[in-house]
Write an enzyme that holds these catalytic residues in place. Structure first.
Site, short mmCIF file in Angstrom:
data_model
loop_
_atom_site.label_atom_id
_atom_site.label_comp_id
_atom_site.label_asym_id
_atom_site.label_seq_id
_atom_site.Cartn_x
_atom_site.Cartn_y
_atom_site.Cartn_z
N ALA A 297 4.30 8.82 34.11
CA ALA A 297 3.84 7.81 33.10
C ALA A 297 3.88 8.71 31.76
CB ALA A 297 2.42 7.39 33.17
N HIS B 159 3.65 14.87 26.84
CA HIS B 159 4.54 15.42 27.58
C HIS B 159 5.97 16.16 27.09
CE1 HIS B 159 2.44 12.76 30.62
NE2 HIS B 159 2.17 14.11 31.04
N ASP C 78 -6.17 18.89 28.79
CA ASP C 78 -7.17 19.21 30.04
C ASP C 78 -7.43 20.52 30.11
OD1 ASP C 78 -6.57 16.66 31.28
OD2 ASP C 78 -4.37 17.03 31.05
N GLN D 205 -8.76 22.07 33.16
CA GLN D 205 -7.55 22.36 34.02
C GLN D 205 -6.82 23.48 33.76
OE1 GLN D 205 -4.93 19.20 35.74
NE2 GLN D 205 -3.46 19.84 34.15
N SER E 282 -2.51 10.03 26.38
CA SER E 282 -2.88 10.40 27.75
C SER E 282 -2.19 9.00 28.67
CB SER E 282 -4.29 9.92 28.08
OG SER E 282 -4.65 9.75 29.43
#
Ligand code: PAF
Length: 283
Positions: A32, A37, A152, A155, A187
């Site tokens: 997605a 990204h 994140d 993370q 996101s």
């Protein structure tokens, strides 16, 4: 772009590339794909000879099966985006490839204070699931550098800790959160917002930015209370947590003594979509 779904095949290809001195940049994803990204991919392309992206919706990091079922899966458009941006290698393993039946994966890493609060408190087992899959992916890809978004934040801290503790030879490169023009952090979950929710969502970052301007001027507890109240002024929001933490330990900050290290982190439901965001308060 070369595409692989089998571990043996991608390993063979990437070994042949690292044998001739190619530096491998790696962007692990659950698909997605969005501009956040792509920013990681672009950075990897600048800093390495070969960029590898993985798409794997990792079942063991979802503590909620409904969330796993609802996670957006857009493989065809993801592949198109990766081809357009010039990604060199895509790894799309199936679940059995990553988690063969009867495999016992021994992984007993302690994350100290890092996984106890924030996401760790509300998503039990989540970070163990993330760490396991990232470790497996690192073992397969053997990247020179791996790219993670600061959105994140927790993370990223967990992965850095794992890499340090297990002495994995990879450079972890943190990348700034990419935002929509109205401030909403990009996101994959945003695509599940309704049109009405999408207009409300950016208010969260507006409030986080206001928190930043107030940081250090009023006591920490007061600021947290103020932020939660402010978010709830919009009845569509339901705050799961809002915390001001030390960037390294992720423990709640009690006062502004170590303010250089302060980060505000939040998780908020908007309808049934869970938004997370954070802002470094003094940088
Ligand atoms: O951030 C993500 O998309 C995932 O947690 C990751 C790092 C790809 C592991 O599944």
């Amino acid at each position: 772009m070369k595409q692989f779904s089998k571990i043996m095949e991608i390993q063979e290809y990437l070994c042949s590339q690292s044998d001739i001195g190619k530096r491998i940049g790696f962007v692990p994803t659950m698909g997605a794909l969005h501009k956040g990204h792509l920013a990681l991919m672009n950075r990897s392309k600048m800093e390495n000879d070969l960029t590898v992206c993985s798409i794997f919706v990792n079942p063991i990091q979802f503590n909620n099966q409904e969330d796993l079922a609802k996670y957006p899966r857009t493989l065809a458009s993801d592949i198109k985006m990766l081809e357009d941006i010039g990604c060199d290698v895509l790894f799309v393993p199936g679940t059995l490839e990553m988690y063969p039946e009867n495999e016992t994966y021994i992984f007993d890493l302690e994350f100290g204070t890092l996984d106890k609060g924030l996401e760790g408190k509300f998503r039990p087992g989540h970070f163990k699931g993330v760490a396991i899959v990232v470790k497996k992916l690192f073992d397969i890809i053997k990247p020179t550098r791996a790219y993670f978004g600061k959105k994140d934040f927790q993370q990223l801290a967990i992965i850095r800790h794992m890499v340090k503790t297990l002495q994995i030879p990879v450079d972890i490169i943190p990348c700034a959160t990419v935002r929509e023009p109205d401030g909403l952090a990009m996101s994959s979950r945003n695509m599940r917002l309704t049109i009405a929710e999408r207009t409300i969502a950016p208010k969260l970052f507006q409030i986080m930015s206001m928190v930043k301007t107030k940081a250090g001027k009023i006591p920490v507890e007061e600021l947290k209370e103020w932020a939660i109240k402010k978010i709830h002024e919009n009845p569509a929001f339901r705050v799961e947590y809002f915390e001001i933490s030390d960037e390294d330990s992720l423990l709640p900050l009690r006062n502004w003594n170590q303010k250089e290290q302060a980060v505000a982190l939040t998780a908020v439901f908007l309808g049934d979509v869970r938004l997370i965001d954070n802002i470094e308060l003094f940088s």
